[in-house]
Write a protein that holds these residues in place. Sequence first.
Motif, PDB file in Angstrom:
ATOM      1  N   UNK A 116       0.824  -1.213   0.000  1.00 30.86           N
ATOM      2  CA  UNK A 116       0.000   0.000   0.000  1.00 30.86           C
ATOM      3  C   UNK A 116       0.860   1.266   0.000  1.00 30.86           C
ATOM      4  N   UNK A 117       2.045   1.175  -0.530  1.00 33.69           N
ATOM      5  CA  UNK A 117       3.002   2.283  -0.449  1.00 33.69           C
ATOM      6  C   UNK A 117       2.453   3.574  -1.074  1.00 33.69           C
ATOM      7  N   UNK A 118       1.955   3.498  -2.292  1.00 33.13           N
ATOM      8  CA  UNK A 118       1.445   4.701  -2.955  1.00 33.13           C
ATOM      9  C   UNK A 118       0.286   5.311  -2.175  1.00 33.13           C
ATOM     10  N   UNK A 119      -0.622   4.453  -1.715  1.00 35.63           N
ATOM     11  CA  UNK A 119      -1.796   4.936  -0.989  1.00 35.63           C
ATOM     12  C   UNK A 119      -1.400   5.613   0.317  1.00 35.63           C
ATOM     13  N   UNK A 120      -0.457   5.020   1.031  1.00 34.93           N
ATOM     14  CA  UNK A 120      -0.024   5.583   2.317  1.00 34.93           C
ATOM     15  C   UNK A 120       0.685   6.918   2.112  1.00 34.93           C
ATOM     16  N   UNK A 121       1.555   6.984   1.112  1.00 33.62           N
ATOM     17  CA  UNK A 121       2.272   8.240   0.849  1.00 33.62           C
ATOM     18  C   UNK A 121       1.287   9.339   0.449  1.00 33.62           C
ATOM     19  N   UNK A 122       0.327   9.010  -0.415  1.00 32.01           N
ATOM     20  CA  UNK A 122      -0.682  10.016  -0.794  1.00 32.01           C
ATOM     21  C   UNK A 122      -1.488  10.477   0.415  1.00 32.01           C
ATOM     22  N   UNK A 123      -1.877   9.533   1.270  1.00 33.58           N
ATOM     23  CA  UNK A 123      -2.626   9.864   2.487  1.00 33.58           C
ATOM     24  C   UNK A 123      -1.807  10.806   3.375  1.00 33.58           C
ATOM     25  N   UNK A 124      -0.533  10.471   3.608  1.00 32.38           N
ATOM     26  CA  UNK A 124       0.325  11.295   4.466  1.00 32.38           C
ATOM     27  C   UNK A 124       0.566  12.670   3.846  1.00 32.38           C
ATOM     28  N   UNK A 125       0.750  12.719   2.529  1.00 34.69           N
ATOM     29  CA  UNK A 125       0.941  14.023   1.868  1.00 34.69           C
ATOM     30  C   UNK A 125      -0.301  14.892   2.005  1.00 34.69           C
ATOM     31  N   UNK A 126      -1.484  14.286   1.891  1.00 37.59           N
ATOM     32  CA  UNK A 126      -2.731  15.027   2.081  1.00 37.59           C
ATOM     33  C   UNK A 126      -2.853  15.575   3.495  1.00 37.59           C
TER      34      UNK A 126
END
Length: 152
Positions: A116-126
């Motif tokens: 879930x790397x992409x999803x987690x990074x997008x979530x944290x960036x948001x």
Amino acid sequence: MLSEGGVGLPLESDSWMELLGVLNLASAEEVKGFVDGILPTLESYGLEVIESRTGILMLPMYDQAQGARFFVGELLVAEAKVKLRGTIGYSMCLGRDREHALATAILDAAVRAGLFRDEIVRFAEGLGRTLKREEEKLLRTVEATRVEMENF
């Protein structure tokens, strides 16, 4: 849904460390809610809680005038360490919310394990963008109360 690999973010980079900081500063409910959504899949990879505890850290400071180190006070922290797919994830949050620390440690382990790397990074960036907007709003509010004093 499950993204193996990632967004090209080096795991030991300042960028990932900054995003971990964002996850620790963000609303615990948002972070825990996000983890709840991916937890069933992560558990299938053998998620193991190694440590979950609270503790107190001393906050050191350095007095340059005296050339001495001293402790300003104590910080209450929640700390968690997990193992996922043979990969360690770690987190330490201010306060005593062990679930928040555990959720952040799970996200750290998932990213390091390539889950879930992409999803987690997008979530944290948001979350980071939201925190930045909130901080800017607070700074504008504080700036509006500034008083100029005349010295004679």
